[in-house]
Design an enzyme around this catalytic site. Structure first.
Site, mmCIF file in Angstrom:
data_model
loop_
_atom_site.group_PDB
_atom_site.id
_atom_site.type_symbol
_atom_site.label_atom_id
_atom_site.label_comp_id
_atom_site.label_asym_id
_atom_site.label_seq_id
_atom_site.Cartn_x
_atom_site.Cartn_y
_atom_site.Cartn_z
ATOM 1 N N LYS A 117 17.824 96.739 43.118
ATOM 2 C CA LYS A 117 18.844 96.522 44.153
ATOM 3 C C LYS A 117 19.600 97.801 44.468
ATOM 4 C CE LYS A 117 19.551 91.608 44.250
ATOM 5 N NZ LYS A 117 20.491 90.506 44.331
ATOM 6 N N LYS A 199 7.510 90.207 45.107
ATOM 7 C CA LYS A 199 8.064 88.859 44.938
ATOM 8 C C LYS A 199 8.538 88.285 46.279
ATOM 9 C CE LYS A 199 12.222 88.231 43.563
ATOM 10 N NZ LYS A 199 13.547 88.157 42.945
ATOM 11 N N LYS A 202 14.363 86.303 49.719
ATOM 12 C CA LYS A 202 15.044 85.783 50.908
ATOM 13 C C LYS A 202 15.304 86.870 51.948
ATOM 14 C CE LYS A 202 18.506 84.989 47.381
ATOM 15 N NZ LYS A 202 19.072 83.943 46.587
HETATM 16 P P1 TYM Z 1 18.424 84.251 42.662
HETATM 17 O O1 TYM Z 1 19.504 83.694 43.497
HETATM 18 O O2 TYM Z 1 17.823 85.542 43.032
HETATM 19 O O3 TYM Z 1 17.248 83.221 42.528
HETATM 20 C C1 TYM Z 1 17.502 81.862 42.175
HETATM 21 C C2 TYM Z 1 16.430 81.324 41.251
HETATM 22 O O4 TYM Z 1 15.171 81.329 41.888
HETATM 23 C C3 TYM Z 1 14.230 82.059 41.131
HETATM 24 N N1 TYM Z 1 13.368 82.783 42.072
HETATM 25 C C4 TYM Z 1 12.046 82.726 42.058
HETATM 26 N N2 TYM Z 1 11.180 82.061 41.282
HETATM 27 C C5 TYM Z 1 9.867 82.209 41.533
HETATM 28 N N3 TYM Z 1 9.380 83.004 42.516
HETATM 29 C C6 TYM Z 1 10.211 83.689 43.338
HETATM 30 N N4 TYM Z 1 9.721 84.449 44.301
HETATM 31 C C7 TYM Z 1 11.609 83.569 43.113
HETATM 32 N N5 TYM Z 1 12.696 84.096 43.732
HETATM 33 C C8 TYM Z 1 13.769 83.597 43.081
HETATM 34 C C9 TYM Z 1 15.059 83.000 40.280
HETATM 35 O O5 TYM Z 1 14.375 83.410 39.128
HETATM 36 C C10 TYM Z 1 16.257 82.149 39.974
HETATM 37 O O6 TYM Z 1 15.986 81.293 38.899
HETATM 38 N N6 TYM Z 1 21.014 86.024 38.778
HETATM 39 C C11 TYM Z 1 20.453 84.835 39.368
HETATM 40 C C12 TYM Z 1 21.493 83.811 39.713
HETATM 41 C C13 TYM Z 1 22.374 83.444 38.546
HETATM 42 C C14 TYM Z 1 22.005 82.634 37.438
HETATM 43 C C15 TYM Z 1 23.186 82.562 36.642
HETATM 44 C C16 TYM Z 1 20.831 82.015 37.049
HETATM 45 C C17 TYM Z 1 23.675 83.799 38.409
HETATM 46 N N7 TYM Z 1 24.161 83.260 37.253
HETATM 47 C C18 TYM Z 1 23.180 81.876 35.441
HETATM 48 C C19 TYM Z 1 20.862 81.311 35.851
HETATM 49 C C20 TYM Z 1 22.001 81.249 35.068
HETATM 50 C C21 TYM Z 1 19.742 85.248 40.670
HETATM 51 O O7 TYM Z 1 19.966 86.290 41.221
HETATM 52 O O8 TYM Z 1 18.898 84.309 41.131
#
Ligand code: TYM
Length: 333
Positions: A117, A199, A202
């Site tokens: 990032k 990957k 969004k």
């Molecule tokens: P974020 O918002 O980027 O993504 C949310 C969840 O979706 C999963 N994910 C994917 N899984 C498979 N293939 C993909 N292409 C893909 N893109 C996203 C992510 O692994 C995630 O599970 N840091 C986290 C958000 C967060 C969080 C937490 C998660 C903040 N606090 C506490 C768990 C516990 C994040 O950026 O996810």
């Protein structure tokens, strides 16, 4: 003692930094729904994480509400689960600050999401982006979560969270439950349809399927998905990343095994396979899209869900936070 008497607990969250994607659905939400009966679950809309990169305020507000509607539409029951918005529970920020004082600069420097990032947002590498994994650790540890269902890209953050918890427990006696990441065997890393080496994210509208995409847009994106110059529908991540990704999506959407899917499309070209994957995804998402649209028209209901969620979350969060404050030597309020 408390830990033995209660159901095991889950915490997970998604940033409302873009519309919900098929990647997040397959990597995370699908498991949240599957686990909601067995565990006591808290599922969060992590808006405080989203502002680690610049957001348009109106979009952020809209997306947070849409995300709640989509959580519900995916099948998360607001009675069974605590569904809430991170910024409504200030204990996240408070514990985040404390845990930051038990986290090393070197540990945060090794986080691959920070490296990616900060390379992408070179003109705005904030302290928040750097300390983001500490806030994530606070999210998880506040609720004494046993399990954190996430996609593969979040494994490193959950491991850091465990390290921080272990360090704190070692210094002050047992305070935090050590969480385990829960990563699905299939669907943990859905790749971009436009570039199967990276990957699905969004921020890449062409390679990404959004849960609210119209069926014709979903079909168009799948028909255009990058594949290879062969013709066989076979799972081979190294040599056929595009087809392997489509097979993963197809199997996760339909519940079929890779062998079943390969047999189904044996002898048929990509011209048959790609639209079939598109259709499977359209059918998977149709009820979600329809229900989310219906819920979004009922703002009062959504508000009641997030208000109640925040109250229930605060009650649990306060228990941990006051324990932590006492242990480190703060005077009780
Ligand atoms: P974020 O918002 O980027 O993504 C949310 C969840 O979706 C999963 N994910 C994917 N899984 C498979 N293939 C993909 N292409 C893909 N893109 C996203 C992510 O692994 C995630 O599970 N840091 C986290 C958000 C967060 C969080 C937490 C998660 C903040 N606090 C506490 C768990 C516990 C994040 O950026 O996810």
């Amino acid at each position: 003692m408390e830990n033995q008497a209660r159901k095991k607990r889950i915490f997970s969250g998604i940033q409302p930094s873009g519309d919900l994607t098929l990647g997040s659905y397959m990597g995370a939400i699908k498991n949240w729904v599957a686990l909601q009966d067995e565990y006591e679950c808290l599922y969060c809309i992590v808006d405080m994480h989203a502002i680690t990169v610049r957001q348009n305020p109106a979009d952020l507000r809209r997306r947070a509400l849409e995300q709640l509607a989509q959580y519900l539409a995916c099948g998360l029951d607001p009675q069974k689960n605590v569904l809430f918005i991170q910024s409504h529970v200030p204990q996240h920020a408070e514990l985040g600050w404390i845990l930051g004082c038990y986290t090393q600069f070197g540990e945060l420097s090794r986080m691959t999401q920070f490296k990616d990032k900060s390379a992408k947002h070179k003109d705005n590498i904030t302290a928040g982006l750097f300390t983001y994994p500490v806030l994530m650790a606070a999210d998880i540890l506040l609720y004494q979560a046993d399990l954190v269902p996430v996609g593969a890209d979040q494994k490193q953050h959950v491991e850091l969270c465990r390290d921080i918890a272990q360090r704190f427990n070692g210094l002050y006696s047992d305070t935090f439950t050590l969480p385990e990441p829960f990563i699905p065997k299939m669907g943990a890393r859905i790749m971009s349809l436009g570039n199967p080496e990276s990957k699905m994210s969004k921020s890449d509208p062409d390679g990404c399927i959004y849960l609210m995409d119209k069926p014709e847009d979903v079909m168009r994106k799948f028909k255009r998905a990058v594949t290879d110059s062969e013709t066989s529908v076979k799972f081979d991540k190294e040599n056929k990343p595009g087809i392997s990704n489509l097979l993963t999506i197809y199997c996760t959407a339909t519940g079929k095994t890779l062998e079943e899917a390969e047999a189904e499309f044996a002898g048929q070209g990509y011209g048959v396979f790609k639209p079939a994957v598109g259709e499977a995804v359209v059918e998977l998402m149709r009820p979600v899209r329809e229900e989310a649209t219906r819920l979004l028209a009922d703002k009062a209901y959504l508000e009641s869900v997030y208000r109640e969620g925040a109250q229930r979350a605060q009650y649990l969060a306060n228990k941990t936070l006051s324990k932590v404050q006492r242990k480190i030597g703060f005077i009780a309020r």
